[in-house]
Design an enzyme around this catalytic site. Structure first.
Site, PDB file in Angstrom:
ATOM      1  N   GLU A  28       0.804  -1.313   0.381  1.00 43.33           N
ATOM      2  CA  GLU A  28       0.359  -0.219  -0.266  1.00 43.33           C
ATOM      3  C   GLU A  28       0.779   1.023  -0.448  1.00 43.33           C
ATOM      4  O   GLU A  28       1.721   1.508   0.956  1.00 43.33           O
ATOM      5  CB  GLU A  28      -1.142   0.186   1.426  1.00 43.33           C
ATOM      6  CG  GLU A  28      -1.654   1.474   1.085  1.00 43.33           C
ATOM      7  CD  GLU A  28      -3.254   1.752   2.470  1.00 43.33           C
ATOM      8  OE1 GLU A  28      -3.709   2.216   2.927  1.00 43.33           O
ATOM      9  OE2 GLU A  28      -2.772   0.501   3.259  1.00 43.33           O
ATOM     10  N   GLU A  53       5.036   5.613   3.563  1.00 45.63           N
ATOM     11  CA  GLU A  53       4.728   6.797   3.409  1.00 45.63           C
ATOM     12  C   GLU A  53       5.046   7.474   3.809  1.00 45.63           C
ATOM     13  O   GLU A  53       6.103   7.106   4.521  1.00 45.63           O
ATOM     14  CB  GLU A  53       3.382   6.316   5.095  1.00 45.63           C
ATOM     15  CG  GLU A  53       2.846   7.823   5.364  1.00 45.63           C
ATOM     16  CD  GLU A  53       1.749   8.515   4.356  1.00 45.63           C
ATOM     17  OE1 GLU A  53       2.729   9.245   4.091  1.00 45.63           O
ATOM     18  OE2 GLU A  53       0.839   8.016   4.111  1.00 45.63           O
ATOM     19  N   ASP A 103      -1.782  12.202  -4.098  1.00 47.32           N
ATOM     20  CA  ASP A 103      -0.967  13.490  -4.612  1.00 47.32           C
ATOM     21  C   ASP A 103      -1.321  13.449  -6.205  1.00 47.32           C
ATOM     22  O   ASP A 103      -0.703  12.746  -6.248  1.00 47.32           O
ATOM     23  CB  ASP A 103       0.066  14.083  -3.898  1.00 47.32           C
ATOM     24  CG  ASP A 103       0.296  16.006  -3.778  1.00 47.32           C
ATOM     25  OD1 ASP A 103      -0.106  15.943  -4.844  1.00 47.32           O
ATOM     26  OD2 ASP A 103       0.706  16.026  -2.622  1.00 47.32           O
ATOM     27  N   LYS A 107      -0.666  21.511 -10.834  1.00 46.04           N
ATOM     28  CA  LYS A 107       0.021  22.444 -11.734  1.00 46.04           C
ATOM     29  C   LYS A 107       0.796  21.319 -12.457  1.00 46.04           C
ATOM     30  O   LYS A 107       1.785  20.174 -12.091  1.00 46.04           O
ATOM     31  CB  LYS A 107       0.711  23.238 -10.618  1.00 46.04           C
ATOM     32  CG  LYS A 107       0.119  24.363  -9.840  1.00 46.04           C
ATOM     33  CD  LYS A 107       1.073  25.013  -9.145  1.00 46.04           C
ATOM     34  CE  LYS A 107      -0.232  25.467  -7.548  1.00 46.04           C
ATOM     35  NZ  LYS A 107       0.907  26.359  -7.113  1.00 46.04           N
ATOM     36  N   ASP A 139     -10.253  11.352  -6.423  1.00 49.80           N
ATOM     37  CA  ASP A 139     -11.340  11.894  -6.364  1.00 49.80           C
ATOM     38  C   ASP A 139     -10.596  12.670  -7.814  1.00 49.80           C
ATOM     39  O   ASP A 139     -12.005  14.156  -8.204  1.00 49.80           O
ATOM     40  CB  ASP A 139     -12.072  13.014  -5.109  1.00 49.80           C
ATOM     41  CG  ASP A 139     -10.497  14.115  -4.941  1.00 49.80           C
ATOM     42  OD1 ASP A 139      -9.148  12.966  -4.328  1.00 49.80           O
ATOM     43  OD2 ASP A 139     -10.436  15.240  -4.698  1.00 49.80           O
TER      44      ASP A 139
END
Length: 311
Positions: A28, A53, A103, A107, A139
Site C-alpha cells: 500500500e 508513507e 497526491d 500544477k 477524486d
C-alpha cells in the site's frame, strides 16, 4: 512492525525477513493514518501487507493503531513508495498494490512528481506476480485520466474502470471528500506482460570513509551548492565545529531516496577521518559515497593527503 532498511541483515530482504513467514504480499503506497490498512489486514489475515508513507506523523498514527488493534501482518516503511517497491519487494512477488487518493500534483510544472507515470508502471511490472494488479482510487479526474493513459502506453496492463470498492471509501480522505460531495474514480491495472529492463535494488555498502595524513584545518568552508554524485546530487548544507573536528550536515538525493546525514572530519588514532557519521544510521549508497568523495577532494585541496580510501 516498522521496517528500518539500514538495520536489515540481508539486502535486499526476503519476505520472510520482513514478516517472519511467507504469504501473499500486498503493497500500500500512502497509507495515511492506517485505518484502511488495519481494515485490510483484518479482512485478509493471510496477506502480508507492506505500507509506505512519507509523512512521519502518519506513520506514527498508523503504528499506534496497528499496535492497539493487535494486527501483526503489516509492516510500515517511512519513505517513498518507489523505494520500497524497488528495494523491499522481490521480483514477481507482489499480489497487489493499492494506491488510495495519491497526491495529484495538479500544477503542470509539478506533474513530474506524480507517482503513476509510465516509468513507474514499467518498473512495477517487474515486481508484480503473474496476474498481479494495482488498484487506484482518487477524486481527481484529470490525474485519473493521466494514470490510465500512462499505463496503457506501456502495453503491460489490462486496464478496467470500475466503481470503487466500499472499503476504499472509508479512508480518511474518502470520508472527507464524500462530505464535500466529490466524485470518485477507480481503476484496476492487471499485469499481462513484463518490462524487459532490469530494475535491481539500490546497492548498499558497509562503509564510506577515507583516512588522510596532515593537520586538521582550522576552518572548513564548503560551498552550499549541488555536487553531482552517482545517481543524483549532494549538498553540504552546514558545517559545525566540535571538540574533535567538524560535522557536515549533508543532503543527498538519489532515485527514489532522499537522505539527510552527517559527515565527519575529525582526528583519529590513524590520522584524519573523513566519512559518514553513525548518527541516524543512513544507507551507504553510491550517492552517499559520492558525497564523501567530494568532501575528501576538498580536504586534499587544503593540503591533506589520502592514505586509505574506502569510498
Amino acid at each position: 512492525m516498522l521496517v528500518r532498511p539500514a538495520s536489515l541483515a540481508t539486502w535486499p530482504p526476503r519476505i520472510h525477513d520482513l514478516f517472519g513467514q511467507e504469504g501473499p504480499l500486498v503493497l500500500e503506497v500512502g497509507f495515511g493514518d492506517g485505518r484502511f490498512t488495519a481494515e485490510l489486514a483484518q479482512a485478509h489475515p493471510h496477506w502480508l501487507i507492506l505500507g509506505a508513507e512519507v509523512s512521519a506523523a502518519s506513520v506514527l498514527r498508523a503504528y499506534r493503531r496497528l499496535r492497539r488493534e493487535g494486527i501483526g501482518n503489516v509492516r510500515l516503511y517511512h519513505g517513498q513508495g518507489p523505494f520500497a517497491l524497488r528495494n523491499l519487494v522481490p521480483p514477481r512477488s507482489l499480489r497487489r498494490v493499492i494506491v488510495n487518493f495519491p497526491d495529484p500534483w495538479p500544477k503542470k510544472r509539478h506533474q513530474k512528481k506524480r507517482l503513476l507515470q509510465e516509468g513507474f508502471f514499467r518498473r512495477l511490472s517487474t515486481r508484480l506476480g503473474e496476474g498481479g494488479d494495482l488498484l487506484l482510487t482518487t477524486d481527481h479526474e484529470e490525474y485519473f485520466r493521466f494514470a490510465l493513459e500512462e499505463a496503457e502506453r506501456t502495453r503491460l496492463y489490462r486496464v478496467e474502470v470500475k466503481d470503487p470498492p466500499e472499503a476504499h471509501l472509508r479512508t480518511k480522505y474518502a470520508l472527507k471528500w464524500q462530505e464535500a460531495g466529490r466524485t470518485f474514480f477507480h481503476a484496476v491495472f492487471t499485469k499481462v506482460a513484463e518490462d524487459p529492463m532490469p530494475w535491481p535494488p539500490i546497492r548498499r555498502y558497509p562503509v564510506a570513509h577515507a583516512l588522510l595524513k596532515g593537520n586538521l584545518p582550522e576552518k572548513l568552508v564548503l560551498v552550499k551548492a549541488p555536487v553531482v554524485v552517482p545517481g543524483g546530487v549532494a549538498v553540504f548544507l552546514e558545517v559545525a565545529r566540535g571538540e574533535e573536528g567538524f560535522y557536515v550536515l549533508t543532503h543527498v538525493e538519489e532515485e527514489d531516496l532522499t537522505q539527510g546525514l552527517l559527515l565527519e572530519v575529525r582526528k583519529s588514532t590513524k590520522g584524519i577521518y573523513a566519512g559518514v557519521s553513525r548518527f541516524g544510521s543512513p544507507l551507504i549508497t553510491d550517492g552517499v559515497r559520492g558525497a564523501v568523495q567530494a568532501l575528501v577532494r576538498e580536504l586534499e585541496r587544503m593540503g591533506l593527503e589520502v592514505v586509505q580510501d574506502h569510498t
